[in-house]
Design an enzyme around this catalytic site. Structure first.
Site, PDB file in Angstrom:
ATOM      1  CG  ASN A  13       3.955   7.110  -0.445  1.00  0.00           C
ATOM      2  OD1 ASN A  13       5.111   6.810  -0.764  1.00  0.00           O
ATOM      3  ND2 ASN A  13       3.318   6.548   0.581  1.00  0.00           N
ATOM      4  CE  LYS A  15       1.625   3.554  -0.508  1.00  0.00           C
ATOM      5  NZ  LYS A  15       0.450   2.860  -0.052  1.00  0.00           N
ATOM      6  CG  HIS A  98       2.759   5.546   4.872  1.00  0.00           C
ATOM      7  ND1 HIS A  98       2.334   4.245   4.795  1.00  0.00           N
ATOM      8  CD2 HIS A  98       2.073   6.228   3.925  1.00  0.00           C
ATOM      9  CE1 HIS A  98       1.418   4.148   3.837  1.00  0.00           C
ATOM     10  NE2 HIS A  98       1.251   5.341   3.295  1.00  0.00           N
ATOM     11  CD  GLU A 100       2.028   1.099   2.701  1.00  0.00           C
ATOM     12  OE1 GLU A 100       3.046   1.565   2.185  1.00  0.00           O
ATOM     13  OE2 GLU A 100       0.915   1.093   2.115  1.00  0.00           O
ATOM     14  CD  GLU A 170      -1.855   8.166   3.846  1.00  0.00           C
ATOM     15  OE1 GLU A 170      -1.996   8.457   2.655  1.00  0.00           O
ATOM     16  OE2 GLU A 170      -0.995   7.379   4.255  1.00  0.00           O
ATOM     17  N   GLY A 176      -4.732   1.447  -0.209  1.00  0.00           N
ATOM     18  CA  GLY A 176      -4.469   0.385  -1.175  1.00  0.00           C
ATOM     19  C   GLY A 176      -5.584  -0.649  -1.257  1.00  0.00           C
ATOM     20  CB  SER A 216      -8.627   4.127  -2.110  1.00  0.00           C
ATOM     21  OG  SER A 216      -8.084   2.878  -1.688  1.00  0.00           O
TER      22      SER A 216
HETATM   23  P1  PGA Z   1      -3.263   4.443  -1.837  1.00  0.00           P
HETATM   24  O1  PGA Z   1      -2.111   4.777  -0.785  1.00  0.00           O
HETATM   25  O2  PGA Z   1      -3.599   5.752  -2.547  1.00  0.00           O
HETATM   26  O3  PGA Z   1      -2.669   3.424  -2.765  1.00  0.00           O
HETATM   27  O4  PGA Z   1      -4.442   3.937  -1.074  1.00  0.00           O
HETATM   28  C1  PGA Z   1      -2.108   5.965  -0.051  1.00  0.00           C
HETATM   29  C2  PGA Z   1      -0.891   6.014   0.844  1.00  0.00           C
HETATM   30  O5  PGA Z   1      -0.533   4.970   1.393  1.00  0.00           O
HETATM   31  O6  PGA Z   1      -0.251   7.074   1.023  1.00  0.00           O
END
Ligand code: PGA
Length: 259
Positions: A13, A15, A98, A100, A170, A176, A216
């Site tokens: 992803n 983003k 997601h 976010e 997640e 992140g 992560s």
């Molecule tokens: P990350 O993000 O691997 O940077 O923690 C995962 C995601 O948001 O899909």
């Protein structure tokens, strides 16, 4: 159905990162880095890179998709994008709900549910995300939150659609932040989600549905996560931005003997 017969998917992803030219260079490199692998490789790219990325990925094992869409078919929704437009631009899947989107853009379970129904109607494969926040986990409400997200996000989804979609767990506190859920913690949540799906739909649906873990994920924890019984794939944010790092994650999965 056992873990071995479920679909294994490693999804990146990006983003809000990369222009279409950067996407082109990335995909060309990724194609040359990837060793033979059993998992399916998905890349969720920005809308503006969909068209070129899907052309570059043609005839490879890489599937290109989007990170969000609107639930409506079309209409007066300035700045939004419809499922048919994503398909038109070359997307074959879309990430929905997601964290976010839920946290920064106020998407509720109900909104994600409407988007999910639209994506299924248009045959755009959905990857649907759920997960608890740190506060919800620490106050002992993780199971309650996941159960609510499952009931509402997947409300009215019939068995056949449920069994074939992709669900991503997640935990918000692991996204992140560099704090990965340990393989055991992630497995425990995945097993719980499978149990809830078995109860709300049926055990066959629960056994068939592919679960991705996200938060992560890095080359050095990918293999251990993938070894867990209820983890069928990974959704990778930060570590998917460089093709060499992302291909290491795909390769880590490929070296698991029983898969
Ligand atoms: P990350 O993000 O691997 O940077 O923690 C995962 C995601 O948001 O899909």
């Amino acid at each position: 159905m056992s873990k071995e017969s479920r679909r294994q998917i490693i999804a990146g992803n990006w983003k809000m990162n990369k222009t279409s030219l950067e996407a082109k260079e990335y995909i060309e490199k990724l194609k040359s880095f990837l060793l033979p692998h059993k998992s399916e490789v998905y890349l969720a790219v920005p809308f503006t890179a969909l068209s070129l990325a899907s052309r570059i990925a043609e005839n490879s094992s890489i599937k290109i998709g989007a990170q969000n869409m609107n639930a409506a078919a079309s209409g007066a929704f300035t700045g939004e994008i419809a499922a048919t437009m994503l398909i038109d631009a070359g997307a074959s899947f879309v990430i929905l709900g997601h964290s976010e989107r839920r946290q920064l853009f106020g998407e509720s379970d109900e909104v994600v549910n409407m988007k999910l129904k639209r994506s299924l109607e248009e045959n755009l494969e959905p990857i649907v995300c759920i997960g608890e926040t740190l506060e919800e986990r620490e106050s002992g409400r993780m199971q309650e939150v996941l159960e609510r997200q499952i009931s509402q996000t997947f409300a009215d989804i019939i068995d056949a659609d449920m069994a074939s979609l992709i669900l991503a767990y997640e935990p918000v506190w692991a996204i992140g932040t560099g704090k990965t859920a340990t393989p055991e913690v992630a497995q425990e949540a995945h097993a719980f989600i499978r149990k809830v799906i078995a109860k709300k739909w049926n055990p066959t649906v629960a056994e068939e549905i592919s679960f991705l873990y996200g938060g992560s994920v890095k080359p050095d924890n990918a293999k251990e996560l993938m070894l867990q019984q209820d983890i069928d794939g990974l959704l990778v944010g930060g570590a998917s931005l460089a093709p060499d790092t992302f291909s290491e994650i795909v390769d880590a999965q490929a070296t698991i003997p029983q898969l």
